[in-house]
Design a protein around this motif. Structure first.
Motif, PDB file in Angstrom:
ATOM      1  N   ASP A 134       0.846  -1.202  -0.144  1.00 31.26           N
ATOM      2  CA  ASP A 134      -0.139  -0.008   0.133  1.00 31.26           C
ATOM      3  C   ASP A 134       0.736   1.358   0.239  1.00 31.26           C
ATOM      4  N   ALA A 135       2.179   1.146   0.586  1.00 25.35           N
ATOM      5  CA  ALA A 135       2.768   2.326   0.511  1.00 25.35           C
ATOM      6  C   ALA A 135       4.159   2.263  -0.365  1.00 25.35           C
ATOM      7  N   ARG A 136       4.115   1.265  -1.317  1.00 24.45           N
ATOM      8  CA  ARG A 136       5.204   1.313  -2.324  1.00 24.45           C
ATOM      9  C   ARG A 136       5.384   2.199  -3.028  1.00 24.45           C
ATOM     10  N   ALA A 137       4.365   2.796  -3.850  1.00 21.19           N
ATOM     11  CA  ALA A 137       4.419   3.853  -4.812  1.00 21.19           C
ATOM     12  C   ALA A 137       5.089   5.042  -4.025  1.00 21.19           C
ATOM     13  N   ALA A 138       4.712   5.502  -2.859  1.00 26.54           N
ATOM     14  CA  ALA A 138       5.161   6.534  -2.130  1.00 26.54           C
ATOM     15  C   ALA A 138       6.591   6.339  -1.930  1.00 26.54           C
TER      16      ALA A 138
ATOM     17  N   MET B 188      13.489   1.737 -12.029  1.00 24.15           N
ATOM     18  CA  MET B 188      12.518   1.390 -10.838  1.00 24.15           C
ATOM     19  C   MET B 188      11.191   1.187 -11.256  1.00 24.15           C
ATOM     20  N   GLY B 189      10.792   1.634 -12.312  1.00 25.40           N
ATOM     21  CA  GLY B 189       9.389   1.253 -13.177  1.00 25.40           C
ATOM     22  C   GLY B 189       9.377  -0.223 -13.520  1.00 25.40           C
ATOM     23  N   VAL B 190      10.563  -0.930 -13.987  1.00 24.58           N
ATOM     24  CA  VAL B 190      10.471  -2.094 -14.305  1.00 24.58           C
ATOM     25  C   VAL B 190      10.524  -2.979 -12.882  1.00 24.58           C
ATOM     26  N   ILE B 191      10.983  -2.685 -11.984  1.00 23.50           N
ATOM     27  CA  ILE B 191      11.419  -3.420 -10.785  1.00 23.50           C
ATOM     28  C   ILE B 191       9.572  -3.195 -10.060  1.00 23.50           C
ATOM     29  N   SER B 192       9.184  -2.217 -10.043  1.00 23.01           N
ATOM     30  CA  SER B 192       7.775  -2.081  -9.436  1.00 23.01           C
ATOM     31  C   SER B 192       6.832  -2.786 -10.248  1.00 23.01           C
ATOM     32  N   LEU B 193       7.016  -2.850 -11.677  1.00 23.22           N
ATOM     33  CA  LEU B 193       6.130  -3.748 -12.553  1.00 23.22           C
ATOM     34  C   LEU B 193       6.434  -5.242 -12.198  1.00 23.22           C
ATOM     35  N   GLY B 194       7.552  -5.464 -11.760  1.00 17.64           N
ATOM     36  CA  GLY B 194       7.618  -6.940 -11.470  1.00 17.64           C
ATOM     37  C   GLY B 194       7.040  -7.173  -9.888  1.00 17.64           C
TER      38      GLY B 194
END
Length: 99
Positions: free
Chosen positions: A39-43, A84-90
């Motif tokens: 829930d707080a990962r994007a921030a 960071m986008g690729v990692i967060s996509l994973g």
């Protein structure tokens, strides 16, 4: 003859500083994905990207070259954003896939 500047004959390579920011972005992205809840990962990824921006400024200022400064900082930050986008996509796909 003080005050006279001499052009650099062999300027230092700056690709290492750009790639260093990408590596830090990968480490930060993985740490955020492991330590922080979904829930707080994007921030926290946004905070990590801000840290990568400051790191990119510091590294490129350390080189002491004004030619291409903006392009080098932009390459560092855009690369960090992609990493960071690729990692967060994973991590996002891992959260969607049922256990």
């Amino acid at each position: 003859m003080r005050g006279v500047t001499v052009p650099e004959l062999a300027p230092r390579r700056t690709l290492g500083g750009i790639i260093a920011v990408w590596i830090v972005a990968a480490v930060v992205g993985i740490l955020v994905g492991i330590v922080v809840g979904p829930d707080a990962r994007a921030a926290w990824l946004a905070v990590g990207l801000g840290g990568c921006l400051l790191l990119a400024f510091a590294i490129q200022l350390g080189y002491g070259r004004s030619q291409g400064f903006t392009e080098r900082v932009a390459a560092s930050v855009v690369g960090a954003l992609v990493v960071m986008g690729v990692i967060s996509l994973g991590f996002g796909l891992a959260a969607v896939i049922p256990d």
